[in-house]
Design an enzyme around this catalytic site. Structure first.
Site, PDB file in Angstrom:
ATOM      1  N   ASP A  68       0.815  -1.219   0.000  1.00 50.25           N
ATOM      2  CA  ASP A  68       0.000   0.000   0.000  1.00 50.25           C
ATOM      3  C   ASP A  68       0.848   1.269   0.000  1.00 50.25           C
ATOM      4  O   ASP A  68       2.066   1.209   0.172  1.00 50.25           O
ATOM      5  CB  ASP A  68      -0.960  -0.009   1.205  1.00 50.25           C
ATOM      6  CG  ASP A  68      -0.277  -0.402   2.513  1.00 50.25           C
ATOM      7  OD1 ASP A  68       0.960  -0.333   2.582  1.00 50.25           O
ATOM      8  OD2 ASP A  68      -0.980  -0.773   3.466  1.00 50.25           O
ATOM      9  N   ASN A 137      -7.612  -2.467  14.229  1.00 47.14           N
ATOM     10  CA  ASN A 137      -9.000  -2.702  13.807  1.00 47.14           C
ATOM     11  C   ASN A 137      -9.121  -3.919  12.882  1.00 47.14           C
ATOM     12  O   ASN A 137     -10.174  -4.162  12.301  1.00 47.14           O
ATOM     13  CB  ASN A 137      -9.550  -1.453  13.102  1.00 47.14           C
ATOM     14  CG  ASN A 137      -8.776  -1.119  11.835  1.00 47.14           C
ATOM     15  OD1 ASN A 137      -7.824  -1.830  11.484  1.00 47.14           O
ATOM     16  ND2 ASN A 137      -9.182  -0.070  11.153  1.00 47.14           N
ATOM     17  N   HIS A 139      -7.319  -4.443  10.062  1.00 49.87           N
ATOM     18  CA  HIS A 139      -6.994  -4.246   8.637  1.00 49.87           C
ATOM     19  C   HIS A 139      -5.706  -4.976   8.267  1.00 49.87           C
ATOM     20  O   HIS A 139      -4.817  -5.178   9.101  1.00 49.87           O
ATOM     21  CB  HIS A 139      -6.952  -2.758   8.249  1.00 49.87           C
ATOM     22  CG  HIS A 139      -5.766  -1.969   8.696  1.00 49.87           C
ATOM     23  ND1 HIS A 139      -5.853  -0.662   9.100  1.00 49.87           N
ATOM     24  CD2 HIS A 139      -4.441  -2.278   8.778  1.00 49.87           C
ATOM     25  CE1 HIS A 139      -4.647  -0.211   9.401  1.00 49.87           C
ATOM     26  NE2 HIS A 139      -3.782  -1.169   9.226  1.00 49.87           N
ATOM     27  N   GLU A 144      -9.668  -1.790   5.143  1.00 50.67           N
ATOM     28  CA  GLU A 144     -10.282  -1.414   6.411  1.00 50.67           C
ATOM     29  C   GLU A 144     -11.600  -2.171   6.628  1.00 50.67           C
ATOM     30  O   GLU A 144     -12.255  -2.558   5.651  1.00 50.67           O
ATOM     31  CB  GLU A 144     -10.586   0.090   6.406  1.00 50.67           C
ATOM     32  CG  GLU A 144      -9.363   0.989   6.262  1.00 50.67           C
ATOM     33  CD  GLU A 144      -8.591   1.153   7.569  1.00 50.67           C
ATOM     34  OE1 GLU A 144      -8.473   0.196   8.351  1.00 50.67           O
ATOM     35  OE2 GLU A 144      -8.083   2.272   7.795  1.00 50.67           O
TER      36      GLU A 144
END
Ligand code: GLP
Length: 242
Positions: A68, A137, A139, A144
């Site tokens: 990313d 979280n 990811h 996400e």
């Protein structure tokens, strides 16, 4: 079945992970290596550099793909993932510059950039081994939690939690980009092997959720349960709720 390994310390996690990469490169010198960013893999990159300096491995024939990049940051921006990879690994080892691939965050046409990156992954892939971290979280890359997930490379709006977590790398939270370009879960899943590293007590809750073996788009890492060859190496503090 995910294979779980619990090591005493982040350093031992890094050593074990580096040995797996070393073995991969010994077995196949032309390996396509998937890399990740964040704090967790920093020790791993240090280990790889040490192995390289000890002449225990060479990246000369390898290719690399990163997961990313932040939207809007130039490769020379100190918080860009281009800069991170250059500083933490590439400038210290013998990768051929032409074999290093990352999505570009500083483009006018993101749709085109996603297509370009996917085409490169098809041309050079599949990735032999993909390194992952995990967000608090759940990811992976920058996929996400959401009601729906997008399989191929795409632009994602970053979660508030992710922006807060990553604010430590920027001088203030307002400077954290609000979006990023990320490989999708399909590409990650197409890697032959996946190696996820998680260290520190702040990852304990999410690892406990991942252990439950339920799959949900609200926990993107849970899709790893569908892959045949995933290894997770974590330290004792990240595994404290097991
Ligand atoms: C970042 C990256 C992820 C990384 C995760 C965890 O935002 N996009 O690839 O795995 O967050 O980072 P850290 O290792 O710093 O906790």
């Amino acid at each position: 079945m995910i294979k779980w390994h619990i090591e005493k310390s982040p350093n031992e996690v890094a050593v074990k992970a580096a040995m797996i990469y070393r073995q991969q490169i010994m077995d196949k010198p032309q390996s396509v290596l998937g890399f990740a960013t964040g704090s967790t893999p920093e020790l791993f990159y240090r280990e790889l550099i040490m192995l390289y300096q000890d002449r225990q491995l060479s990246f000369k024939e390898c290719k690399s793909f990163n997961l990313d990049e932040y939207c809007g940051l130039n490769p020379s921006h100190r918080q860009s993932y281009h800069y991170y990879m250059e500083e933490k690994l590439f400038k210290h080892v013998d990768f051929d510059d032409g074999h290093i691939y990352l999505p570009h965050g500083n483009v006018d046409d993101y749709h085109r950039e996603c297509k370009r990156y996917d085409a490169l992954l098809i041309e050079h892939g599949p990735i032999d081994i993909q390194l992952l971290g995990i967000g608090r979280n759940g990811h992976i890359g920058f996929n996400e939690p959401n009601d729906v997930l997008i399989p191929s490379t795409h632009v994602v709006h970053l979660d508030d939690k992710t922006i807060k977590d990553n604010a430590r790398f920027f001088s203030c939270e307002d400077l954290v980009p609000k979006s990023a370009i990320t490989m999708g879960l399909k590409t990650i899943q197409q890697s032959n092997k996946i190696l996820l590293l998680a260290t520190g007590p702040e990852k304990a809750e999410i690892l406990k959720a991942l252990r439950s073996e339920k799959i949900s788009t609200q926990l993107p890492a849970s899709f790893l349960h569908l892959h045949a060859d995933v290894t997770i190496i974590c330290d004792e503090s990240a595994a404290k709720h097991f």
